[in-house]
Motif scaffolding. Structure first.
Motif, PDB file in Angstrom:
ATOM      1  N   TYR A  42      77.003  47.997  17.018  1.00  0.00           N
ATOM      2  CA  TYR A  42      78.037  49.030  16.829  1.00  0.00           C
ATOM      3  C   TYR A  42      77.461  50.226  16.080  1.00  0.00           C
ATOM      4  N   GLN A  45      74.779  51.849  18.529  1.00  0.00           N
ATOM      5  CA  GLN A  45      75.153  52.314  19.873  1.00  0.00           C
ATOM      6  C   GLN A  45      76.662  52.462  20.076  1.00  0.00           C
ATOM      7  N   GLY A  46      77.447  52.191  19.019  1.00  0.00           N
ATOM      8  CA  GLY A  46      78.886  52.428  19.135  1.00  0.00           C
ATOM      9  C   GLY A  46      79.683  51.295  19.755  1.00  0.00           C
ATOM     10  N   HIS A  47      79.018  50.177  20.089  1.00  0.00           N
ATOM     11  CA  HIS A  47      79.745  49.032  20.658  1.00  0.00           C
ATOM     12  C   HIS A  47      79.054  47.725  20.249  1.00  0.00           C
ATOM     13  N   PRO A  50      76.783  46.087  23.701  1.00  0.00           N
ATOM     14  CA  PRO A  50      76.436  47.170  24.632  1.00  0.00           C
ATOM     15  C   PRO A  50      76.110  46.602  26.010  1.00  0.00           C
ATOM     16  N   CYS A  73      82.667  46.401   8.990  1.00  0.00           N
ATOM     17  CA  CYS A  73      83.329  46.583  10.293  1.00  0.00           C
ATOM     18  C   CYS A  73      84.673  45.877  10.377  1.00  0.00           C
ATOM     19  N   ALA A  79      88.660  45.556  19.123  1.00  0.00           N
ATOM     20  CA  ALA A  79      87.723  45.582  20.251  1.00  0.00           C
ATOM     21  C   ALA A  79      86.320  46.013  19.834  1.00  0.00           C
ATOM     22  N   LEU A  80      86.216  46.665  18.674  1.00  0.00           N
ATOM     23  CA  LEU A  80      84.906  47.157  18.236  1.00  0.00           C
ATOM     24  C   LEU A  80      84.304  46.302  17.130  1.00  0.00           C
ATOM     25  N   GLN A  84      83.637  40.436  18.391  1.00  0.00           N
ATOM     26  CA  GLN A  84      83.933  40.574  19.819  1.00  0.00           C
ATOM     27  C   GLN A  84      82.680  40.380  20.668  1.00  0.00           C
ATOM     28  N   ALA A  85      81.511  40.575  20.050  1.00  0.00           N
ATOM     29  CA  ALA A  85      80.265  40.411  20.812  1.00  0.00           C
ATOM     30  C   ALA A  85      80.069  38.957  21.225  1.00  0.00           C
TER      31      ALA A  85
END
Ligand code: NAD
Ligand code: IPM
Ligand code: MN
Length: 347
Positions: A42, A45-47, A50, A73, A79-80, A84-85
């Motif tokens: 996150y 790369q913002g997620h 990824p 976080c 969702a972020l 969630q990964a």
């Protein structure tokens, strides 16, 4: 063979590094490709998962996963969030069968939270369903009631096909062991659990050689500390399995000891310790890497057809413990890397 290496957050990179050292020794032909996951992904790369990381996981022959979770976080939209990964990997790859073995290493009887004579009998495996239950059921959310109060809700659900396929994993696992299966549910209260119990009984018709027992989850939690030696294979849903496996870890000494395999219907797998990113000890060299090293052994056994390599790693861990290797969680003062050294020396 290509291994997707997903170290993740907190102690994840520290423990996976030691597992990679062990694998390089035991299975030198393996190739590793690393990708960010969780809070680390996150932030970069913002997620948390990824697309490139998911693609690597799909392409690889097996996945070695550290842990995800980062207090920075915890207030992000769900969702972020890092968790969630791992949930996304399990769901996207269809990793419905989670094997969490717990066996006492004889030398660690004193590290167990139980009396040594109780702990010594522990040799069980928890088969946890991993892609259903209240973890994934819809609808869920936080809403306003008519009275204006905030109300949180989740949906516990399983369909009969999901129950039957994990039940079969339970019966097959029991067949290769002591032939005893304990199905854990809460059928005295929950409809989901009533269906679970009915379907497990139906599937049992195909396994007349397995002694099947049913137990309510509250009693199972109690029996796990009263007399854990009674269990051979436990099969249960996603939420109950999550909780019971952390409990089982302290019965054998530490959460830093329990490995896991998360398998799809074709034997492809993700391998990770059952513990999380342990933010309280991250970066201090205090993490026990044995759960991840033992997960690497499970990877050789279940996904890479190298039972001999798996046996070698498991024997080396036992020898290292017998020789006195103890990380902080086991009452010693050895650093993460020193524990890795001890396993390598035992190899
Ligand atoms: P945790 O498992 O990370 O830690 C619980 C306790 O056990 C902590 O005191 C920690 O220091 C200790 N511990 C854990 N692993 C250890 C090890 N290898 N060696 C020594 N001590 C160890 O659980 P938590 O604190 O509830 O959660 C922390 C974060 O990890 C959260 O964000 C959570 O969501 C996440 N988490 C991720 C996974 C995963 O990636 N599969 C699993 C569990 C929790
Ligand atoms: C585990 C963890 C995960 C779970 C979290 C991090 C989503 O606790 O792997 O046991 O609840 O499955
Ligand atoms: Mn857990």
């Amino acid at each position: 063979m290509l291994i997707a290496l997903l170290p993740g957050d907190g102690i994840g990179p520290e423990v996976t590094a030691q597992a990679v050292r062990v694998l390089e020794q035991v299975a030198p032909a393996l190739r590793f490709e690393e990708a960010p996951v969780g809070g680390a992904a996150y932030k970069a790369q913002g997620h948390p998962l990824p697309p490139e990381t998911l693609a690597l996981a799909r392409r690889a022959d097996a996945i070695l996963f550290g842990a995800v979770g980062d207090p920075d976080c915890d207030r992000l939209e769900r969702a972020l969030r890092p968790e969630q990964a791992i949930l996304g990997l399990r769901k996207e790859l269809g990793l419905f069968a989670n094997l969490r073995p717990a066996k006492l290493f004889a030398e660690l009887a004193d590290a167990s939270a139980l009396r040594p004579e109780v702990a010594r009998a522990i040799d069980l495996v928890i088969i946890r369903e991993l892609t259903g239950d209240v973890y994934f059921g819809q609808p869920r959310g936080i809403r306003r009631t008519e009275a204006g109060l905030r109300e949180g809700y989740d949906t516990m659900r399983y369909d009969e096909a999901e129950i039957a396929r994990i039940a079969r994993v339970g019966f097959e696992t029991a067949r290769a062991r002591a032939k005893r299966l304990c199905s854990v549910d809460k059928a005295n209260v929950l409809e989901t659990s009533q269906l679970w119990r009915d379907v497990v009984i139906e599937v049992a018709a195909d396994y007349p050689d397995i002694a099947l027992e049913h137990m309510y989850v509250d009693n199972a939690a109690m029996q796990l500390v009263r007399n854990p030696g009674q269990f051979d294979v436990i099969v249960t849903g996603n939420l109950f399995g999550d909780i019971l496996s952390d409990q089982a870890s302290m019965c054998v000494g530490s959460i830093g000891l329990l490995p896991s395999a998360s398998l799809d219907s074709a034997g492809k797998g993700l391998y990770e310790p059952i513990h999380g990113s342990a933010p309280d000890i991250a970066g201090q060299g205090r993490a026990n890497p044995l759960a991840t090293i033992l997960s690497a052994a499970m990877m050789l056994r279940y996904s890479l057809n190298d039972a001999a390599g798996a046996d070698r790693i498991e024997a080396a861990v036992a020898r290292a413990l017998a020789a006195g290797a103890r990380s902080h969680d086991l009452g010693g003062d050895m650093a993460t890397e020193a524990m890795g050294d001890a396993v390598l020396a035992a190899l």
